[in-house]
Design an enzyme around this catalytic site. Sequence first.
Site, PDB file in Angstrom:
ATOM      1  N   GLU A 151       0.837  -1.207   0.000  1.00  0.00           N
ATOM      2  CA  GLU A 151       0.000   0.000   0.000  1.00  0.00           C
ATOM      3  C   GLU A 151       0.870   1.254   0.000  1.00  0.00           C
ATOM      4  O   GLU A 151       0.528   2.259  -0.633  1.00  0.00           O
ATOM      5  CB  GLU A 151      -0.958   0.000   1.208  1.00  0.00           C
ATOM      6  CG  GLU A 151      -1.893   1.211   1.212  1.00  0.00           C
ATOM      7  CD  GLU A 151      -3.016   1.146   2.238  1.00  0.00           C
ATOM      8  OE1 GLU A 151      -3.398   0.049   2.650  1.00  0.00           O
ATOM      9  OE2 GLU A 151      -3.515   2.220   2.619  1.00  0.00           O
TER      10      GLU A 151
ATOM     11  N   ARG B   3      -8.305   2.371  13.140  1.00  0.00           N
ATOM     12  CA  ARG B   3      -9.168   1.213  12.886  1.00  0.00           C
ATOM     13  C   ARG B   3      -9.170   0.284  14.101  1.00  0.00           C
ATOM     14  O   ARG B   3     -10.208  -0.291  14.442  1.00  0.00           O
ATOM     15  CB  ARG B   3      -8.735   0.470  11.616  1.00  0.00           C
ATOM     16  CG  ARG B   3      -9.679  -0.646  11.208  1.00  0.00           C
ATOM     17  CD  ARG B   3      -9.404  -1.181   9.805  1.00  0.00           C
ATOM     18  NE  ARG B   3      -9.887  -0.303   8.755  1.00  0.00           N
ATOM     19  CZ  ARG B   3     -11.140  -0.291   8.299  1.00  0.00           C
ATOM     20  NH1 ARG B   3     -12.030  -1.130   8.772  1.00  0.00           N
ATOM     21  NH2 ARG B   3     -11.503   0.557   7.358  1.00  0.00           N
TER      22      ARG B   3
ATOM     23  N   GLU C 195     -10.980  -8.212   3.545  1.00  0.00           N
ATOM     24  CA  GLU C 195     -10.413  -8.289   4.885  1.00  0.00           C
ATOM     25  C   GLU C 195     -11.337  -8.877   5.954  1.00  0.00           C
ATOM     26  O   GLU C 195     -10.864  -9.565   6.863  1.00  0.00           O
ATOM     27  CB  GLU C 195      -9.995  -6.892   5.352  1.00  0.00           C
ATOM     28  CG  GLU C 195      -8.897  -6.249   4.527  1.00  0.00           C
ATOM     29  CD  GLU C 195      -8.809  -4.763   4.804  1.00  0.00           C
ATOM     30  OE1 GLU C 195      -9.695  -4.017   4.341  1.00  0.00           O
ATOM     31  OE2 GLU C 195      -7.873  -4.342   5.499  1.00  0.00           O
TER      32      GLU C 195
HETATM   33  N1  MTE Z   1      -6.563 -11.484  -2.069  1.00  0.00           N
HETATM   34  C1  MTE Z   1      -5.480 -11.872  -2.782  1.00  0.00           C
HETATM   35  N2  MTE Z   1      -5.569 -12.976  -3.545  1.00  0.00           N
HETATM   36  N3  MTE Z   1      -4.315 -11.172  -2.739  1.00  0.00           N
HETATM   37  C2  MTE Z   1      -4.186 -10.041  -1.961  1.00  0.00           C
HETATM   38  O1  MTE Z   1      -3.115  -9.420  -1.935  1.00  0.00           O
HETATM   39  N4  MTE Z   1      -5.284  -8.504  -0.376  1.00  0.00           N
HETATM   40  C3  MTE Z   1      -6.331  -8.351   0.628  1.00  0.00           C
HETATM   41  C4  MTE Z   1      -7.697  -8.747   0.057  1.00  0.00           C
HETATM   42  N5  MTE Z   1      -7.611  -9.996  -0.629  1.00  0.00           N
HETATM   43  C5  MTE Z   1      -5.321  -9.609  -1.184  1.00  0.00           C
HETATM   44  C6  MTE Z   1      -6.504 -10.377  -1.294  1.00  0.00           C
HETATM   45  C7  MTE Z   1      -6.447  -6.994   1.158  1.00  0.00           C
HETATM   46  S1  MTE Z   1      -5.375  -6.504   2.383  1.00  0.00           S
HETATM   47  C8  MTE Z   1      -7.416  -6.119   0.740  1.00  0.00           C
HETATM   48  S2  MTE Z   1      -7.568  -4.588   1.436  1.00  0.00           S
HETATM   49  C9  MTE Z   1      -8.349  -6.468  -0.328  1.00  0.00           C
HETATM   50  O2  MTE Z   1      -8.089  -7.749  -0.873  1.00  0.00           O
HETATM   51  C10 MTE Z   1      -8.237  -5.411  -1.407  1.00  0.00           C
HETATM   52  O3  MTE Z   1      -8.985  -5.678  -2.526  1.00  0.00           O
HETATM   53  P1  MTE Z   1     -10.534  -5.295  -2.654  1.00  0.00           P
HETATM   54  O4  MTE Z   1     -10.684  -3.890  -2.168  1.00  0.00           O
HETATM   55  O5  MTE Z   1     -10.796  -5.437  -4.101  1.00  0.00           O
HETATM   56  O6  MTE Z   1     -11.266  -6.259  -1.801  1.00  0.00           O
HETATM   57  N1  HPA Z   2      -7.941   0.573   5.630  1.00  0.00           N
HETATM   58  C1  HPA Z   2      -6.991   0.098   4.805  1.00  0.00           C
HETATM   59  N2  HPA Z   2      -6.053   0.838   4.269  1.00  0.00           N
HETATM   60  C2  HPA Z   2      -6.052   2.134   4.577  1.00  0.00           C
HETATM   61  C3  HPA Z   2      -6.997   2.695   5.428  1.00  0.00           C
HETATM   62  C4  HPA Z   2      -7.994   1.875   5.976  1.00  0.00           C
HETATM   63  O1  HPA Z   2      -8.864   2.298   6.744  1.00  0.00           O
HETATM   64  N3  HPA Z   2      -6.715   3.999   5.544  1.00  0.00           N
HETATM   65  C5  HPA Z   2      -5.610   4.212   4.802  1.00  0.00           C
HETATM   66  N4  HPA Z   2      -5.210   3.095   4.210  1.00  0.00           N
HETATM   67 MO1  MOS Z   3      -5.606  -3.995   2.666  1.00  0.00          MO
HETATM   68  S1  MOS Z   3      -4.555  -4.069   4.440  1.00  0.00           S
HETATM   69  O1  MOS Z   3      -6.430  -2.545   3.193  1.00  0.00           O
HETATM   70  O2  MOS Z   3      -4.407  -3.514   1.617  1.00  0.00           O
END
Ligand code: MTE
Ligand code: HPA
Ligand code: MOS
Length: 978
Positions: free
Chosen positions: A460, A538, A924
């Site tokens: 990130e 959070r 998550e």
């Molecule tokens: N799934 C896979 N296969 N690989 C990843 O790196 N990251 C996770 C989740 N699922 C991840 C994953 C995290 S930390 C987040 S925040 C969300 O996917 C982000 O994607 P989304 O916003 O499309 O759910």
């Molecule tokens: N969640 C995940 N990633 C983030 C956030 C949050 O609330 N704020 C900034 N980066």
């Molecule tokens: Mo997920 S920890 O918000 O990339």
Amino acid sequence: MTASPISDLNPLWMALGAEVVVTSAARGERRIPFNELYVGYRKTAVEADEVMVKLVVPLAGENEYVRSYKQSRRREDDIAIVGASFRVKLDPETGAVVDAGLAYGGMAAWTKSAVAAAEVLMSGEKWSDALVRKAMAQLDSVDVPLAPNAPGGQVGYRRELAKSFLYKFFLYVSVESGLAPVEAREITGALLQEHKPLSQGRQEYASSAFEAAYDGVLSPPVSGGVHMPEMHASALLQATGEAVYVDDIPVAAGSLFGAPLLSSVARGTIERIETSAALALDPSVAVYTADDVPGMNVLGAIVYDEEVIVSKEITSQGQLLGMVVASSADLARLAARKVNVVLTEAAPDAPELVVTIDEAVAAGQYMSGGNKMKSGDVEGALEGASHVLEGTTYVGGQEHFYLETFATLAVPVEGEQMKVYASTQNPSKTQKFVSRVLGVPSAKVAVHVKRIGGGFGGKETRTCPLSAAVALAAKLSGKPVRCMLDRDEDMVYSGTRHPYKGVYKVGYNDDGKILGLDIDLYSNAGFSLDLSGSVMDRALFHVDNAYKIPAVGARGWLCKTNTPSNTAFRGFGGPQSMLICESWIDNVARELGKDPAEVRAANFYEPDATTHYGQVLTDNRLEAVWGEVMSKSEYETRRAEVAAFNAAHRWRKRGLAAVPTKFGMSFTAKFLNQAGALVHVYQDGTVLVSHGGIEMGQGLHTKMAQVAASAFGIPVSDVYVDETATDKVANTVPTAASVSSDINGMAVLDACEQILARLATVEGVAADAPLAEKALAAHLQRINLSANGFYKTPDIGFEFDPTGETAGSGMPFNYFCYGAAVAEVEIDVLTGDHVVTRADLVMDVGDSLNPAIDLGQVEGAFVQGMGLFTTEELIKLGNGHVFTRGPSFYKIPAFSDIPSIFNVSLLKDAPNSRAIHSSKGVGEPPLFLAASVFFAIKDAVGAARVDAGLGSGAFDLHSPASSERIRMACGPVAPELE
Ligand code: MTE
Ligand code: HPA
Ligand code: MOS
């Protein structure tokens, strides 16, 4: 012959009395008994001119018993913490031991024979519990003593394992020979670790939305639109290896390869960096340091508090000191090793190096940015409660361990223009960092992300400075530069999930009702702020997990330490804080002698209840997910079965736990809740979608293609999502917080609707004509077939009260996701080993955009959470050195860690009016359901403690519940020897 001190086999040879036959040309053959073979750490009695030609293993005879034991952090692909092999030959008449061989690995610098213990066994006394306990007493005092600072650590546990293994052997021999009585409930202590049965699982989803999309036919509609279980768009490419990641982009002629120069110490002052030896290797070698940065060198995720390339003061191991380039990756790494960084170590009177949370707290070393909040009369609630429980829970960090490490390719184009291909969740911040570091306008920097091999939050922010350093090398050399970190480099550079410590006081009544909570949360932020403030926010929003707590006082403390800067990781502070919450709930239940599940349910938020930060839980689905998981898992029946099993077994215990979760959806920083999209319709009726989110395996592009396919009424195969790029959709937010499909989906839909509105004005085509026909006509009629969509999440935005005296104001979250899980484990009380025998999950994902992908996200998050709460243990040494730098010491879940029975259901008919097509984010929220495994382990340990005479009340189990923590919490096998 390598004389590994933790060899699995060598203790066996030694216990068996095996011999090695070695030979040399000069002196011929000789025999070396195994217990004379090892003479030092990785040293054998074999001469330099000898080779081993034979291993002579005596056969075990009648009345001879042999057993081998091993305990490791993880069952598969792991070395032993302690290994042992034992052999005894008994006289069936007298019951005396006539011969014995006892050998240990992992207890000394080489494989050791426990001679004194063997002698005790052979004293002529009859085989008995008392005799074996006398032998045990020799282990720590004579045979395999461990100094408190013995290499390898885990000293108390290793001492315990040495005795436990011998005790297991006693039970085994006693049962087999019938020479000493063994109670029925002790027999399982004699068993070896079993192989796990074949896993089985069930995935369930059904909803009216899915059925409507499915339209009652047996094969899915061709459109593959929203709510359909479409296969991940690049699944086949990923399975075959054809999918392109940064390092798969063909190498252009003249390219250079970068290697990072990383600090090897946790603290020091750079006096000078000597590069001559590196430069002498090859004319292609160059070393770029802080002095070479033309633009800004001090940047950061939010606050600018860290140098992209350290200029003088090193404050953590793994900091970037320079970028070394050469004509090959191997040469660049070799050159990096030849760079001599001349340091002054900290002055003797300098303040202590700070590595852990406790050290930071003792030194009062906090960063600003930790918020606090208070709702209700906390003091009054604690005073008025019938009971107050005080305690502390630690939650360890977690390494992201994505398959693809940090990788960047920077290509200078012309003039100041730079194209960057990066493995990042944050193309726009990468663009900003490159632009600032190079001193070049953002408009001349384009960042491209096709897909990344996992991010999990680790990409990130922490990728941005590394990408900027690669771009710096590209700019200065004038050549394309690519750099992909080795795993050890990635693990020391990139930071981890924040370790947390929670210190709480909770007031409750006899019925288990919670009245008030006062809590301090401490996180280990590392050397810079990064996202630690937001992660703590959070955490503060999730101190309640799923429970109505009438009065809450919560304060966040960000500890500054001499360790890599910690960052986002799936759940973003939520899992840490929720584990602390569930720990005190569990202990409240133990104090009251109630099933924790009962105390949990008694404190659930009611529908439309208000959280401690003043947000109303509309559409509260706690009861729905809980009720479903309790009945599907047959919790009550199995609770009774577990109790019966535990009554009948002393050395194996089962545990069962049900845990709910509630996760707030939105970035807690308001400005991040926006997204853009760019949609092009071509004249053949196919559609190219670009949006602000990146594909990290979570299926975002697949879902976005489904959204566009549904909007245009075309098959999903006619929609393509190519890459995410800052020159297609600008000013994007990181792909994070699990809201990417919510916000990018809305932006894509907005763009599609703009084009659809224009298509409605095309003349001379039927309203139901295929898109290709309409698009061609539109083009001929000079109608724009491209649109830029945009979305911002409405009604959100939260402000903390800087005094911390109130609950703050505004709504942090757009909506909540709910889930519940029931897990069952079995532990080996003597070793701390555990297996997850079953897990049942029910997750609320709204009307799933893609149930196949969402089931995968739920399962993946759960297993990743299991790693967090069980086997994944980060080790940092007292001098700030990162010990866990690869798969040999850091253990993510392996195949056999998957629950033997693994059932996942998506909650039915649970539409969500606050997100795209009534769906919910999913990435998550399910991770925390793995806490059910942690608390099932705690439940099993609780049963063992009762047998060990340690009582049934509250006790601490910190995360991760490693084999060491499990074993040590169960109490000693021979208390008289402690
Ligand atoms: N799934 C896979 N296969 N690989 C990843 O790196 N990251 C996770 C989740 N699922 C991840 C994953 C995290 S930390 C987040 S925040 C969300 O996917 C982000 O994607 P989304 O916003 O499309 O759910
Ligand atoms: N969640 C995940 N990633 C983030 C956030 C949050 O609330 N704020 C900034 N980066
Ligand atoms: Mo997920 S920890 O918000 O990339």
